[in-house]
Design an enzyme around this catalytic site. Structure first.
Site, PDB file in Angstrom:
ATOM      1  CG  HIS A  17      -1.867  -0.940   1.318  1.00  0.00           C
ATOM      2  ND1 HIS A  17      -2.070  -1.778   2.377  1.00  0.00           N
ATOM      3  CD2 HIS A  17      -2.871  -1.418   0.590  1.00  0.00           C
ATOM      4  CE1 HIS A  17      -3.103  -2.548   2.607  1.00  0.00           C
ATOM      5  NE2 HIS A  17      -3.374  -2.372   1.177  1.00  0.00           N
ATOM      6  CE  LYS A  41     -15.311  -6.929   5.015  1.00  0.00           C
ATOM      7  NZ  LYS A  41     -14.368  -7.116   3.762  1.00  0.00           N
ATOM      8  NE  ARG A  90      -2.970  -7.206  -4.197  1.00  0.00           N
ATOM      9  CZ  ARG A  90      -3.588  -7.562  -3.163  1.00  0.00           C
ATOM     10  NH1 ARG A  90      -3.164  -7.690  -2.030  1.00  0.00           N
ATOM     11  NH2 ARG A  90      -5.089  -7.486  -3.431  1.00  0.00           N
ATOM     12  CB  SER A 128      -4.293  -6.388   4.263  1.00  0.00           C
ATOM     13  OG  SER A 128      -3.731  -5.332   3.702  1.00  0.00           O
TER      14      SER A 128
HETATM   15  P1  ADP Z   1      -9.756  -3.645  -0.038  1.00  0.00           P
HETATM   16  O1  ADP Z   1     -10.138  -4.382   1.073  1.00  0.00           O
HETATM   17  O2  ADP Z   1     -10.560  -2.739  -0.631  1.00  0.00           O
HETATM   18  O3  ADP Z   1      -9.232  -4.796  -1.173  1.00  0.00           O
HETATM   19  P2  ADP Z   1      -6.958  -3.309   0.737  1.00  0.00           P
HETATM   20  O4  ADP Z   1      -6.587  -2.520   1.893  1.00  0.00           O
HETATM   21  O5  ADP Z   1      -6.840  -4.938   0.798  1.00  0.00           O
HETATM   22  O6  ADP Z   1      -8.512  -2.840   0.196  1.00  0.00           O
HETATM   23  O7  ADP Z   1      -6.301  -2.740  -0.472  1.00  0.00           O
HETATM   24  C1  ADP Z   1      -6.229  -1.366  -1.041  1.00  0.00           C
HETATM   25  C2  ADP Z   1      -5.798  -1.121  -2.289  1.00  0.00           C
HETATM   26  O8  ADP Z   1      -4.206  -1.406  -2.264  1.00  0.00           O
HETATM   27  C3  ADP Z   1      -6.397  -2.085  -3.273  1.00  0.00           C
HETATM   28  O9  ADP Z   1      -6.336  -1.419  -4.632  1.00  0.00           O
HETATM   29  C4  ADP Z   1      -5.271  -3.231  -3.662  1.00  0.00           C
HETATM   30  O10 ADP Z   1      -5.352  -3.917  -4.957  1.00  0.00           O
HETATM   31  C5  ADP Z   1      -4.070  -2.420  -3.189  1.00  0.00           C
HETATM   32  N1  ADP Z   1      -2.961  -3.430  -2.750  1.00  0.00           N
HETATM   33  C6  ADP Z   1      -3.022  -4.138  -1.729  1.00  0.00           C
HETATM   34  N2  ADP Z   1      -1.846  -4.947  -1.540  1.00  0.00           N
HETATM   35  C7  ADP Z   1      -0.919  -4.396  -2.485  1.00  0.00           C
HETATM   36  C8  ADP Z   1       0.277  -4.679  -2.822  1.00  0.00           C
HETATM   37  N3  ADP Z   1       1.126  -5.569  -2.142  1.00  0.00           N
HETATM   38  N4  ADP Z   1       0.773  -3.894  -3.843  1.00  0.00           N
HETATM   39  C9  ADP Z   1       0.072  -2.877  -4.523  1.00  0.00           C
HETATM   40  N5  ADP Z   1      -1.185  -2.821  -4.188  1.00  0.00           N
HETATM   41  C10 ADP Z   1      -1.659  -3.391  -3.120  1.00  0.00           C
END
Ligand code: ADP
Length: 151
Positions: A17, A41, A90, A128
């Site tokens: 992120h 959630k 990703r 995450s």
């Molecule tokens: P959500 O619950 O909306 O998927 P996340 O917190 O998991 O939110 O992710 C937010 C954004 O960050 C999403 O666009 C996701 O694709 C991107 N993202 C998550 N992990 C990575 C990573 N390792 N590299 C690049 N982008 C990421």
């Protein structure tokens, strides 16, 4: 002024992120990193902690602010005067999911474009949900989360 919202759960924020936000800085005047609060959630880490870690991660960047919101992302964008939604990609699975969300968002709000950045290869496996799983079982997550924070 070009304002983007980077929406997500950030449960917790990862280096993946962080990298998306830092790489997007030259594209926008302001980036709002925003936790979408889902009333069904509660998540793994409390919202207050997630906000604190986001603030610590981006504390050195005056262009970045941190918020949380309820409801539709496009409504939050309108409220914040943001014309762009920033997302990271990703894998092809991310692409299929993101395409649906972005196309629906365009139907809801034609003036808000979603901008995607590809994940850096070294962060493709950083999610995450995997970080939560390692944390739940007592593993060390330091290499997956921003250097500025400790969980
Ligand atoms: P959500 O619950 O909306 O998927 P996340 O917190 O998991 O939110 O992710 C937010 C954004 O960050 C999403 O666009 C996701 O694709 C991107 N993202 C998550 N992990 C990575 C990573 N390792 N590299 C690049 N982008 C990421």
């Amino acid at each position: 002024m070009k304002i983007a919202v980077f929406p997500g759960s950030f449960d917790p924020i990862t280096r993946g992120h962080e990298s998306i936000v830092r790489r997007a800085l030259p594209l926008f005047d302001k980036i709002i990193v925003a936790i979408g609060v889902n009333s069904d959630k509660s998540g793994y880490f409390p919202i207050e902690k997630r906000l604190e870690w986001l603030n610590e991660t981006f504390g050195d960047l005056p262009q970045v602010s941190v918020e949380s919101y309820n409801g539709l992302t496009v409504d939050f964008c309108t409220k914040m005067d943001a014309s762009y939604i920033l997302r990271g990609l990703r894998t092809s699975a991310d692409f299929e999911f993101e395409r649906g969300v972005a196309q629906v968002n365009l139907k809801l709000e034609a003036d808000i474009e979603t901008v995607f950045l590809l994940a850096l290869p070294e962060y493709v496996m950083v999610t995450s949900s995997i970080v939560r799983e390692v944390h739940k079982h007592g593993g060390n997550i330091d290499q997956f989360i921003p250097e500025q924070i400790s969980i």
